[in-house]
Scaffold this active site. Structure first.
Site, PDB file in Angstrom:
ATOM      1  N   GLY A 145       9.615   1.201   6.940  1.00 36.21           N
ATOM      2  CA  GLY A 145       9.193  -0.081   6.390  1.00 36.21           C
ATOM      3  C   GLY A 145       8.025   0.071   5.450  1.00 36.21           C
ATOM      4  O   GLY A 145       7.652   1.182   5.081  1.00 36.21           O
TER       5      GLY A 145
ATOM      6  N   LEU B 238       0.827  -1.212   0.000  1.00 36.49           N
ATOM      7  CA  LEU B 238       0.000   0.000   0.000  1.00 36.49           C
ATOM      8  C   LEU B 238       0.853   1.250   0.000  1.00 36.49           C
ATOM      9  O   LEU B 238       0.406   2.322  -0.391  1.00 36.49           O
ATOM     10  CB  LEU B 238      -0.889   0.016   1.248  1.00 36.49           C
TER      11      LEU B 238
ATOM     12  N   LYS C  25       1.761  -3.203   8.831  1.00 30.27           N
ATOM     13  CA  LYS C  25       2.901  -2.288   8.708  1.00 30.27           C
ATOM     14  C   LYS C  25       4.130  -3.038   9.208  1.00 30.27           C
ATOM     15  O   LYS C  25       4.190  -3.418  10.379  1.00 30.27           O
ATOM     16  CB  LYS C  25       2.629  -1.046   9.551  1.00 30.27           C
TER      17      LYS C  25
ATOM     18  N   ASP D 186       0.770  16.137  15.383  1.00 38.03           N
ATOM     19  CA  ASP D 186       1.300  15.968  14.025  1.00 38.03           C
ATOM     20  C   ASP D 186       0.182  15.661  13.031  1.00 38.03           C
ATOM     21  O   ASP D 186       0.326  14.803  12.182  1.00 38.03           O
ATOM     22  CB  ASP D 186       2.363  14.864  14.012  1.00 38.03           C
TER      23      ASP D 186
ATOM     24  N   GLY E 250       6.855   3.715   4.140  1.00 34.10           N
ATOM     25  CA  GLY E 250       7.171   4.795   5.068  1.00 34.10           C
ATOM     26  C   GLY E 250       8.665   4.803   5.317  1.00 34.10           C
ATOM     27  O   GLY E 250       9.419   4.067   4.682  1.00 34.10           O
ATOM     28  N   LYS E 251       9.072   5.641   6.264  1.00 33.90           N
ATOM     29  CA  LYS E 251      10.513   5.772   6.549  1.00 33.90           C
ATOM     30  C   LYS E 251      11.087   4.475   7.113  1.00 33.90           C
ATOM     31  O   LYS E 251      12.235   4.141   6.883  1.00 33.90           O
ATOM     32  CB  LYS E 251      10.694   6.918   7.546  1.00 33.90           C
TER      33      LYS E 251
HETATM   34  P1  AMP Z   1       3.498   5.029   6.755  1.00 34.99           P
HETATM   35  O1  AMP Z   1       4.664   4.148   6.970  1.00 34.99           O
HETATM   36  O2  AMP Z   1       2.531   5.007   7.877  1.00 34.99           O
HETATM   37  O3  AMP Z   1       3.906   6.420   6.336  1.00 34.99           O
HETATM   38  O4  AMP Z   1       2.682   4.411   5.518  1.00 34.99           O
HETATM   39  C1  AMP Z   1       3.186   4.357   4.215  1.00 34.99           C
HETATM   40  C2  AMP Z   1       2.039   4.413   3.239  1.00 34.99           C
HETATM   41  O5  AMP Z   1       1.184   3.279   3.364  1.00 34.99           O
HETATM   42  C3  AMP Z   1       1.170   5.627   3.426  1.00 34.99           C
HETATM   43  O6  AMP Z   1       1.530   6.496   2.414  1.00 34.99           O
HETATM   44  C4  AMP Z   1      -0.256   5.164   3.248  1.00 34.99           C
HETATM   45  O7  AMP Z   1      -0.703   5.548   1.964  1.00 34.99           O
HETATM   46  C5  AMP Z   1      -0.181   3.658   3.290  1.00 34.99           C
HETATM   47  N1  AMP Z   1      -0.851   3.190   4.506  1.00 34.99           N
HETATM   48  C6  AMP Z   1      -0.360   3.205   5.751  1.00 34.99           C
HETATM   49  N2  AMP Z   1      -1.230   2.679   6.639  1.00 34.99           N
HETATM   50  C7  AMP Z   1      -2.315   2.326   5.916  1.00 34.99           C
HETATM   51  C8  AMP Z   1      -3.578   1.726   6.266  1.00 34.99           C
HETATM   52  N3  AMP Z   1      -3.871   1.394   7.520  1.00 34.99           N
HETATM   53  N4  AMP Z   1      -4.464   1.499   5.274  1.00 34.99           N
HETATM   54  C9  AMP Z   1      -4.168   1.843   3.989  1.00 34.99           C
HETATM   55  N5  AMP Z   1      -3.003   2.416   3.613  1.00 34.99           N
HETATM   56  C10 AMP Z   1      -2.083   2.660   4.555  1.00 34.99           C
END
Ligand code: AMP
Length: 289
Positions: A38, A32, A55, A149, A35-36
């Site tokens: 993973g 999906l 995640k 944030d 992030g920084k």
């Molecule tokens: P993050 O590591 O939280 O920044 O997530 C990286 C990417 O994954 C983000 O840009 C979101 O678009 C996607 N993402 C994170 N968490 C979710 C979730 N619970 N449902 C759908 N997409 C997610």
């Protein structure tokens, strides 16, 4: 993939690791995002067929950036919160290399993407999101959680278009004033820019910034350099461009939130009762694009 029935919550809500869960319990689907620390994948719990987001964080990265305590705090806070506009963290597990968070799946993705795509939002949609955020933050503040944030990248949308606050990485559980500098520049309240003590009212400021960004597509104090943004924030250098056309009531709400003295900012309750919100927001919080 079906998003119903309601999950048997991966249980118990984890303050510590839940050993009954492992990657074997999930069919992993498409990535999906990244992030920084993973990647995030859509996944389906094998038995219940319930769709979640996993995640996957690499322990090496967490150790390298020494964010272990921050992550633990984020997980503890997020597992304890139950609100329709706050992304659920159902639980977590780990192996030698990875920590895996089991999150509610937000089918609509980032609100940030929608903003980039549409440039600015209709007032009714913006008001619906601001009402959802005010309700979620009122719930957080009652529990002594300050998010600090809130920004479009941390706001996700579910399959019905309901807004979900995600990412509690910078939030704190506190009832006293705090002095740590954190958050993202454009969304920082003056007391944070100036490194003064701050409290719940920083989240109310951010609602003003977001409301502006929803309606005008750029945050209000955007500038070429960080220094200039700092200056614009501390001087409350707020102006409303003539295009797009925005109602006087929306501008009134923004001006009541982007106030230097934190105690004079509109309270979350007053935001919910503001004429612009009452007139425009859909109380169901659901917005279909
Ligand atoms: P993050 O590591 O939280 O920044 O997530 C990286 C990417 O994954 C983000 O840009 C979101 O678009 C996607 N993402 C994170 N968490 C979710 C979730 N619970 N449902 C759908 N997409 C997610």
């Amino acid at each position: 993939m079906a998003t119903r029935p309601e999950p048997q919550d991966p249980q118990p809500p984890a303050k510590t690791s839940t050993p009954q869960w492992s990657l074997d319990n999930f069919e992993i689907g498409k990535p999906l995002g990244r992030g920084k620390f993973g990647r995030v994948y859509v996944a389906r719990e094998v038995k219940s067929k319930y769709v979640v987001a996993l995640k996957v964080l690499h322990k090496k990265q967490i150790n390298k950036y020494r964010i272990h305590h921050q992550l633990k705090r984020e997980m503890e806070i997020q597992t304890s919160l139950r609100h329709p506009n706050i992304l659920r963290l159902y639980g977590w597990f780990h192996d030698d290399e990875r920590i895996v968070l089991i999150l509610e799946y937000a089918h609509g993705g980032e609100l940030y993407g929608l903003l980039r795509e549409k440039s600015h939002l209709p007032e009714k949609q913006a008001a619906t999101y601001i009402l959802s955020l005010a309700q979620a933050l009122a719930y957080c503040h009652e529990k002594h959680v300050i998010h600090r944030d809130i920004k479009p990248e941390n706001l996700l949308l579910d399959h019905e278009g309901r807004l979900k606050i995600a990412d509690f990485g910078w939030s704190v559980q506190s009832s006293s004033k705090r002095r740590t500098m954190c958050g993202t520049l454009d969304y920082l309240a003056p007391e944070m820019v100036e490194n003064r003590a701050h409290d719940y009212a920083v989240d109310n400021w951010t609602l003003g910034v977001l409301c502006y960004e929803f309606l005008y597509s750029t945050p209000p104090f955007e500038a070429e350099s960080q220094r200039d943004t700092f200056k614009r924030i501390t001087n409350i250098d707020l102006n409303f461009p003539s295009t797009p056309q925005v109602s006087a009531e929306a501008k009134h709400l923004i001006s009541q939130l982007l106030v230097k003295e934190s105690s004079k900012r509109l309270s979350l309750q007053k935001i919910m009762e503001h004429p612009w919100i009452v007139k425009n927001a859909d109380p169901s919080g659901i917005w279909n694009n």
